[in-house]
Motif scaffolding. Sequence first.
Motif, PDB file in Angstrom:
ATOM      1  N   ARG A 275      39.865  46.284  42.408  1.00  0.00           N
ATOM      2  CA  ARG A 275      40.927  45.916  42.394  1.00  0.00           C
ATOM      3  C   ARG A 275      40.185  44.803  41.322  1.00  0.00           C
ATOM      4  O   ARG A 275      41.096  43.795  41.200  1.00  0.00           O
ATOM      5  N   LEU A 276      39.083  43.753  41.189  1.00  0.00           N
ATOM      6  CA  LEU A 276      39.276  43.077  39.854  1.00  0.00           C
ATOM      7  C   LEU A 276      39.877  43.437  38.620  1.00  0.00           C
ATOM      8  O   LEU A 276      40.700  42.781  37.873  1.00  0.00           O
ATOM      9  N   PHE A 277      39.536  44.596  38.373  1.00  0.00           N
ATOM     10  CA  PHE A 277      40.640  45.383  37.661  1.00  0.00           C
ATOM     11  C   PHE A 277      41.897  45.272  37.374  1.00  0.00           C
ATOM     12  O   PHE A 277      42.434  44.466  36.153  1.00  0.00           O
ATOM     13  N   ASP A 278      42.993  45.506  38.538  1.00  0.00           N
ATOM     14  CA  ASP A 278      43.558  45.675  39.004  1.00  0.00           C
ATOM     15  C   ASP A 278      44.222  43.988  38.614  1.00  0.00           C
ATOM     16  O   ASP A 278      45.161  43.785  38.520  1.00  0.00           O
ATOM     17  N   ILE A 279      43.161  42.642  39.091  1.00  0.00           N
ATOM     18  CA  ILE A 279      43.971  42.107  39.255  1.00  0.00           C
ATOM     19  C   ILE A 279      43.654  41.757  38.208  1.00  0.00           C
ATOM     20  O   ILE A 279      45.040  40.498  37.718  1.00  0.00           O
ATOM     21  N   VAL A 280      43.052  41.645  37.233  1.00  0.00           N
ATOM     22  CA  VAL A 280      42.961  40.844  36.029  1.00  0.00           C
ATOM     23  C   VAL A 280      44.225  41.709  35.381  1.00  0.00           C
ATOM     24  O   VAL A 280      44.839  40.829  34.406  1.00  0.00           O
TER      25      VAL A 280
END
Length: 467
Positions: A275-280
């Motif tokens: 999820r963090l990868f997606d947001i960034v």
Amino acid sequence: MNTHTGPLLTTAQPDLVERKIAPSLERRRLRAYTLMLLIDAVLLNLAFALASLLYEGEWWEPRTMLAAQTILPVYFTIALYNSTYGVRALGDWLFASRKALIALGISAGLLNFVAFYLKANAEFSRVAMTLGLVFSAIALMSFRRLVPIIIDRFWAGRIRNQLVINDGGPSFSLAKCSTISAAKYALDPTSHDPFMLDRLGKLLRNQDQVVVSCPRERRASWAFLLKSSGVYGEIVSEPAHELGALGVHRYSAQERTTLVVSTGPLGLRGRITKRLFDIVVALAGLVALSPVLLLVALAIKLEDGGPVLFVQRRLGRGNQFFDMLKFRSMRTGKLDLDGERSTSRDDDRITRIGGFIRRTSIDELPQLINVLKGDMSVVGPRPHALGSRANSKLFWEVDSRYWKRHSLKPGLTGLAQVRGHRGATEEEKDLTDRLRSDLEYISNWSLGHDVAILFRTVWVLTHENAY
């Protein structure tokens, strides 16, 4: 095209399903873990400060506090990997205490080992160090004892969402769980009706554990559905090889046994990382590509005055529907909302600007918004329209494993796409090639794999099958 072949909800109206969707407890648990980390850091420092006061006669004596601050990052590293901060640790203080003490003991041992080889033992007072560890152990255990009490007080003791689905099997219940009747919600595990699967997906949303009690002849069908939904699932049953059970749970109070048939493809750490990868990536992509997005939107509007975006219902994680965004590439009077007709070369429905943005994959860029909303990931199996067909067959009619690809969020790009499996699905092989890649991706997910697929996507933005 309406592909719904069974009856619409009769006994369970849509609003009844919406009322039964469980709230997400994941953020609550993450806040609890973060608070536990901070409190543990304070307790360890205070324990060593007290040790320095008792032995050295000085509060916060530098040598003793150096030992505390050296041991702390090692302790956290071990604790994060041995489930010191996990769901079970919130409700079982003995388990949580044991894990915390193991992490503390290993940290102390590693510190002593490194200090011995660096000949730095003389920098630390052995007595103060020992007292600090003893006080730390007492403080950590005392805090763990308080955690379940606090959770009972403020969260009514609820740290997990548990759902029991009764489909005519042996009676079964769990403390603080929700129980539903499969008949009341019109749930049939043998059906491939996407509307029923969407309904089930909503009911399973945010569930940490799902237990199904059903007759023997329906167990294999329920096992398949739970695997496809990406949840931790169990079936009340005696061990059965054909279900591919991942483990066995025995509930002695009820004299019942369940088989664990699914766990979901990603654990908590994996979901947070993805999820963090997606947001960034999505935020960076929207900012960097904003001039392109504005120019394309303007060009679409100027060509025929129609809407800039095309919104189409697609199948997402847990077989739930979501509205996927694309730049409109077809004429307004010829939009294909159900995807029943595959796009072909020289398709008369496609506008001039539409042909360009489809060939260059620019039409997919608005899905960065879907990624930020949480409907999609940057990398994952590509979502398909409900009416998509291969050789005149609906995708799930070609291969029933099709539903398993929805155990992860759909992606902007995926392993199938970078392997060249794009464009129309004229033959069944066009689907099965994609499905094989999708299932391989789900089985072997890693952040490094996502990064590699994202970079490889750059080389396949234009493709002979993209039209």
